[in-house]
Design a protein around this motif. Structure first.
Motif, PDB file in Angstrom:
ATOM      1  N   LYS A   1       0.841  -1.203   0.000  1.00 39.57           N
ATOM      2  CA  LYS A   1       0.000   0.000   0.000  1.00 39.57           C
ATOM      3  C   LYS A   1       0.876   1.253   0.000  1.00 39.57           C
ATOM      4  CE  LYS A   1      -4.131   1.949   2.010  1.00 39.57           C
ATOM      5  NZ  LYS A   1      -4.207   2.819   0.872  1.00 39.57           N
ATOM      6  N   LYS A   2       1.928   1.243   0.817  1.00 39.13           N
ATOM      7  CA  LYS A   2       2.851   2.382   0.887  1.00 39.13           C
ATOM      8  C   LYS A   2       3.491   2.638  -0.481  1.00 39.13           C
ATOM      9  CE  LYS A   2       7.295   2.619   2.199  1.00 39.13           C
ATOM     10  NZ  LYS A   2       8.496   2.316   2.884  1.00 39.13           N
ATOM     11  N   PHE A   3       3.967   1.570  -1.129  1.00 45.10           N
ATOM     12  CA  PHE A   3       4.601   1.722  -2.437  1.00 45.10           C
ATOM     13  C   PHE A   3       3.590   2.150  -3.501  1.00 45.10           C
ATOM     14  CE2 PHE A   3       8.027  -1.049  -0.664  1.00 45.10           C
ATOM     15  CZ  PHE A   3       9.074  -0.166  -0.858  1.00 45.10           C
ATOM     16  N   LYS A   4       2.360   1.684  -3.404  1.00 43.59           N
ATOM     17  CA  LYS A   4       1.325   2.101  -4.359  1.00 43.59           C
ATOM     18  C   LYS A   4       0.994   3.575  -4.161  1.00 43.59           C
ATOM     19  CE  LYS A   4      -3.270   1.214  -6.150  1.00 43.59           C
ATOM     20  NZ  LYS A   4      -3.662   2.623  -6.163  1.00 43.59           N
ATOM     21  N   ASP A   5       0.791   3.986  -2.915  1.00 49.00           N
ATOM     22  CA  ASP A   5       0.474   5.387  -2.622  1.00 49.00           C
ATOM     23  C   ASP A   5       1.601   6.330  -3.046  1.00 49.00           C
ATOM     24  OD1 ASP A   5      -1.924   4.482  -1.604  1.00 49.00           O
ATOM     25  OD2 ASP A   5      -1.343   4.711   0.509  1.00 49.00           O
ATOM     26  N   ALA A   6       2.840   5.846  -2.994  1.00 51.18           N
ATOM     27  CA  ALA A   6       3.994   6.649  -3.403  1.00 51.18           C
ATOM     28  C   ALA A   6       4.188   6.637  -4.922  1.00 51.18           C
ATOM     29  CB  ALA A   6       5.258   6.138  -2.718  1.00 51.18           C
TER      30      ALA A   6
ATOM     31  N   ILE B   1       5.163   4.057  -6.695  1.00 44.08           N
ATOM     32  CA  ILE B   1       6.238   3.153  -7.100  1.00 44.08           C
ATOM     33  C   ILE B   1       5.659   1.834  -7.607  1.00 44.08           C
ATOM     34  CG2 ILE B   1       8.269   1.885  -6.268  1.00 44.08           C
ATOM     35  CD1 ILE B   1       8.651   4.250  -4.274  1.00 44.08           C
ATOM     36  N   TYR B   2       4.701   1.286  -6.857  1.00 46.36           N
ATOM     37  CA  TYR B   2       4.007   0.070  -7.314  1.00 46.36           C
ATOM     38  C   TYR B   2       2.840   0.498  -8.181  1.00 46.36           C
ATOM     39  CZ  TYR B   2       0.879  -3.972  -7.179  1.00 46.36           C
ATOM     40  OH  TYR B   2       0.043  -4.999  -7.522  1.00 46.36           O
ATOM     41  N   LYS B   3       2.835   0.026  -9.425  1.00 52.62           N
ATOM     42  CA  LYS B   3       1.802   0.423 -10.381  1.00 52.62           C
ATOM     43  C   LYS B   3       1.077  -0.813 -10.905  1.00 52.62           C
ATOM     44  CE  LYS B   3       4.492   4.427 -11.623  1.00 52.62           C
ATOM     45  NZ  LYS B   3       5.200   5.153 -12.653  1.00 52.62           N
ATOM     46  N   PRO B   4      -0.029  -1.182 -10.228  1.00 50.10           N
ATOM     47  CA  PRO B   4      -0.742  -2.399 -10.636  1.00 50.10           C
ATOM     48  C   PRO B   4      -1.320  -2.334 -12.042  1.00 50.10           C
ATOM     49  CG  PRO B   4      -1.873  -1.316  -8.809  1.00 50.10           C
ATOM     50  CD  PRO B   4      -0.616  -0.568  -9.055  1.00 50.10           C
ATOM     51  N   GLN B   5      -1.434  -1.140 -12.619  1.00 48.79           N
ATOM     52  CA  GLN B   5      -1.966  -1.032 -13.981  1.00 48.79           C
ATOM     53  C   GLN B   5      -1.032  -1.677 -15.003  1.00 48.79           C
ATOM     54  OE1 GLN B   5      -1.055   1.599 -12.073  1.00 48.79           O
ATOM     55  NE2 GLN B   5      -0.023   3.175 -13.258  1.00 48.79           N
ATOM     56  N   HIS B   6       0.193  -1.974 -14.602  1.00 48.96           N
ATOM     57  CA  HIS B   6       1.130  -2.638 -15.507  1.00 48.96           C
ATOM     58  C   HIS B   6       0.998  -4.163 -15.445  1.00 48.96           C
ATOM     59  CE1 HIS B   6       3.124   1.014 -16.708  1.00 48.96           C
ATOM     60  NE2 HIS B   6       3.274   1.354 -15.442  1.00 48.96           N
ATOM     61  N   LEU B   7       0.141  -4.666 -14.577  1.00 52.64           N
ATOM     62  CA  LEU B   7      -0.090  -6.101 -14.473  1.00 52.64           C
ATOM     63  C   LEU B   7      -1.148  -6.533 -15.477  1.00 52.64           C
ATOM     64  CD1 LEU B   7      -0.333  -6.273 -10.575  1.00 52.64           C
ATOM     65  CD2 LEU B   7       1.594  -7.048 -11.954  1.00 52.64           C
ATOM     66  N   SER B   8      -1.302  -7.831 -15.626  1.00 54.84           N
ATOM     67  CA  SER B   8      -2.395  -8.345 -16.452  1.00 54.84           C
ATOM     68  C   SER B   8      -3.712  -7.960 -15.787  1.00 54.84           C
ATOM     69  CB  SER B   8      -2.298  -9.869 -16.565  1.00 54.84           C
ATOM     70  OG  SER B   8      -2.535 -10.460 -15.290  1.00 54.84           O
ATOM     71  N   LEU B   9      -4.808  -8.016 -16.524  1.00 55.39           N
ATOM     72  CA  LEU B   9      -6.110  -7.642 -15.965  1.00 55.39           C
ATOM     73  C   LEU B   9      -6.432  -8.486 -14.734  1.00 55.39           C
ATOM     74  CD1 LEU B   9      -8.726  -6.022 -16.062  1.00 55.39           C
ATOM     75  CD2 LEU B   9      -9.622  -7.722 -17.660  1.00 55.39           C
ATOM     76  N   LYS B  10      -6.210  -9.789 -14.829  1.00 56.49           N
ATOM     77  CA  LYS B  10      -6.489 -10.694 -13.717  1.00 56.49           C
ATOM     78  C   LYS B  10      -5.686 -10.292 -12.472  1.00 56.49           C
ATOM     79  CE  LYS B  10      -5.785 -15.525 -12.418  1.00 56.49           C
ATOM     80  NZ  LYS B  10      -5.256 -16.807 -12.878  1.00 56.49           N
TER      81      LYS B  10
END
Length: 154
Positions: free
Chosen positions: A121-126, A128-137
């Motif tokens: 969550k910390k990395f997403k809020d910052a 850094i972690y970008k789940p939109q680069h993952l597959s849809l699933k």
């Protein structure tokens, strides 16, 4: 090609990944060779095969963060940038969400989630972690993990 490139000293597991990405950035051309030219020896007592610990989890998060920071301002093709973003998003996702799924120990799985959820969550809020680069699933699984796992009582 490897002049002035060193292994990061603050990472015990995954430092080779950072090193290889830095070398790959310096190359002008990369070719696929079907023969195995690199062998990885898997030992039962190695750091990778020890029981899950905060250090192992944190190292994997640090590797992804280091690579993303290293290449953030570097010039690269759109395809290369997409590849780096995709691989690092998957690295975050794998160690936070999918790795504990394979654990048959419910208590261990719960501890893993309690530790990784705030980190992810910390990395997403910052940003850094970008789940939109993952597959849809996996994007959906990431969204569910981030929105519901943290609400569970530890």
């Amino acid at each position: 090609m490897i002049k002035d490139i060193s292994f990061p000293e603050n990472i015990a597991i995954g430092e080779d990944v950072v090193y290889i990405y830095k070398i790959m950035y310096r190359t002008k051309k990369i070719a696929y060779v079907p023969e195995r030219l690199y062998y990885y020896r898997d030992r039962s007592g190695s750091a990778v095969n020890t029981s899950l610990s905060e250090k192992i989890i944190m190292n994997n998060f640090m590797v992804a963060e280091l690579i993303l920071k290293e290449f953030k301002d570097k010039e690269m093709s759109c395809l290369s940038r997409k590849y780096v973003n995709k691989r690092m998003a998957y690295r975050f996702f794998k160690f936070a969400v999918t790795e504990p799924i394979h654990s048959e120990n419910g208590e261990r799985k719960k501890k893993w989630y309690v530790y990784t959820w705030p980190l992810l969550k910390k990395f997403k809020d910052a940003g850094i972690y970008k789940p939109q680069h993952l597959s849809l699933k996996n994007s959906i699984r990431s969204w569910l993990f981030l929105n519901f796992t943290g609400r569970q009582k530890s």
